[in-house]
Write an enzyme that holds these catalytic residues in place. Structure first.
Site, PDB file in Angstrom:
ATOM      1  N   LYS A  10       0.853  -1.198   0.000  1.00  0.00           N
ATOM      2  CA  LYS A  10       0.000   0.000   0.000  1.00  0.00           C
ATOM      3  C   LYS A  10       0.882   1.239   0.000  1.00  0.00           C
ATOM      4  O   LYS A  10       2.069   1.193   0.330  1.00  0.00           O
ATOM      5  CB  LYS A  10      -0.910   0.015   1.232  1.00  0.00           C
ATOM      6  CG  LYS A  10      -0.190   0.027   2.581  1.00  0.00           C
ATOM      7  CD  LYS A  10       0.277   1.401   3.057  1.00  0.00           C
ATOM      8  CE  LYS A  10       1.009   1.326   4.403  1.00  0.00           C
ATOM      9  NZ  LYS A  10       1.687   2.600   4.762  1.00  0.00           N
ATOM     10  N   ASP A 136      -1.817  -0.853  10.609  1.00  0.00           N
ATOM     11  CA  ASP A 136      -2.197  -0.832   9.193  1.00  0.00           C
ATOM     12  C   ASP A 136      -2.467  -2.220   8.626  1.00  0.00           C
ATOM     13  O   ASP A 136      -2.475  -2.419   7.414  1.00  0.00           O
ATOM     14  CB  ASP A 136      -1.162  -0.087   8.344  1.00  0.00           C
ATOM     15  CG  ASP A 136       0.229  -0.713   8.409  1.00  0.00           C
ATOM     16  OD1 ASP A 136       0.406  -1.689   9.168  1.00  0.00           O
ATOM     17  OD2 ASP A 136       1.124  -0.222   7.708  1.00  0.00           O
TER      18      ASP A 136
END
Length: 333
Positions: A10, A136
């Protein structure tokens, strides 16, 4: 037979750091975006007990501190199963680069172990497990364009941005995220002495900018109106501006740049090189050391990556993944 799962990276499209919380974490606001770079995680279930982690990169820990180990342990407990688990990580992503590789590996382990055990945990249980492992980690249970709040673990799917072409550069620099947060706190304290304002003001500004952008560019009109779904919309002209550039104009930046770039000037220079190479927008991802640039086309991204590699930068061209593309690719293994 082992189950193979692709473990995607990401980037952060903006990241605002708020005040420290009672639990020691900081309040954050960010937009996560999955991209097409990945590791491969293979999960195998055998008779016996215990969890064994294997990896082709010697920098990856193989003990209980490994996120894959933590994911396997929690899935076994939630599924009320007993077995020997072997997790093989084919490492292609940077170990510490701000791309969420370890977090993504944990989710890949969860998904692979579910398939290997022939079970499926409830979505809310997987989300709780992910949040326990890291801030995350939960975003990789959604994929695509994701809003992250809280310490980053509270995630909400956003309408996907149009596909974007990127150049990812990860210099051989290890940035300590805890140290970066500590430096941020010192910076905010110094500024507070001068202005009387603290981190709460910056995070409120960020939240307002995100809210305004979502209302104007996402919820009020279809994302597809910004350009053809099969490619990147044009970045010039009035009608075809990408939502990301609207977000950037609203003042969305990565706060970590203010403390990481002075500590590691080479990272600031990478951002400048990306901009000179034609990136319409460049930013640090997470706390780094990865810096990415957004390019108007795949051809321009490939050419820029080639030139940067020739000059000694670890650069690679890639694309973003929508939520549908993300889950399709994850399932390919």
């Amino acid at each position: 037979m082992s189950i193979a799962v692709r473990s995607f990276a990401k980037i952060n499209l903006g990241l605002k750091i708020g005040p420290a919380r009672a639990d020691g974490f900081h309040e954050l606001r960010t937009i996560y975006q999955t991209i097409a770079l990945y590791d491969v995680v293979r999960v195998e279930v055998q008779r016996g007990s215990g969890i064994e982690i294997r990896c082709n990169d010697p920098r990856v820990p193989l003990d209980e501190s490994n996120t894959c180990y933590q994911a396997a342990e929690r899935v076994l407990k939630a599924a009320k199963a007993s077995a020997k688990i072997i997790v093989q990580i084919d490492k292609r992503l940077p170990v510490q680069g701000g791309l969420g590789a370890g977090s993504s590996n944990a989710v890949a382990t969860m998904l692979g172990l579910e398939r290997a055990l022939g079970t499926e945990l409830a979505a809310e249980d997987k989300m709780l497990i992910a949040a326990e492992i890291g801030s995350d980690v939960p975003l990789f249970l959604i994929g695509g364009t994701v809003l992250g709040i809280g310490r980053g673990e509270e995630v909400y799917p956003l309408p996907d941005l149009p596909g974007m072409h990127l150049v990812i550069v990860t210099p051989p620099i290890s940035v300590s995220t805890p140290k970066a947060f500590a430096q941020w706190d010192k910076l905010v304290a110094r500024e507070a002495e001068l202005t009387g304002a603290g981190a709460a003001g910056t995070i409120n500004k960020f939240s307002q900018a995100v809210d305004a952008w979502l209302k104007e560019r996402v919820f009020s009109q279809a994302v597809s109106a910004s350009g053809p779904a099969s490619g990147v919309p044009a970045m010039g002209g009035d009608r075809a501006e990408t939502p990301l550039l609207d977000l950037v104009r609203a003042g969305i930046e990565n706060d970590f740049e203010r403390v990481v770039f002075p500590e590691y000037p080479d990272l600031r220079e990478v951002k400048r090189v990306l901009e000179r190479e034609g990136a319409r927008y460049a930013s640090l991802s997470g706390s780094g050391s990865t810096v990415y640039g957004l390019f108007p086309s795949g051809e321009e991204a490939q050419a820029a990556a080639a030139r940067m590699c020739a000059s000694g930068h670890a650069a690679v061209a890639t694309t973003t993944l929508t939520r549908e593309e993300y889950w399709k690719e994850v399932a390919r293994g």
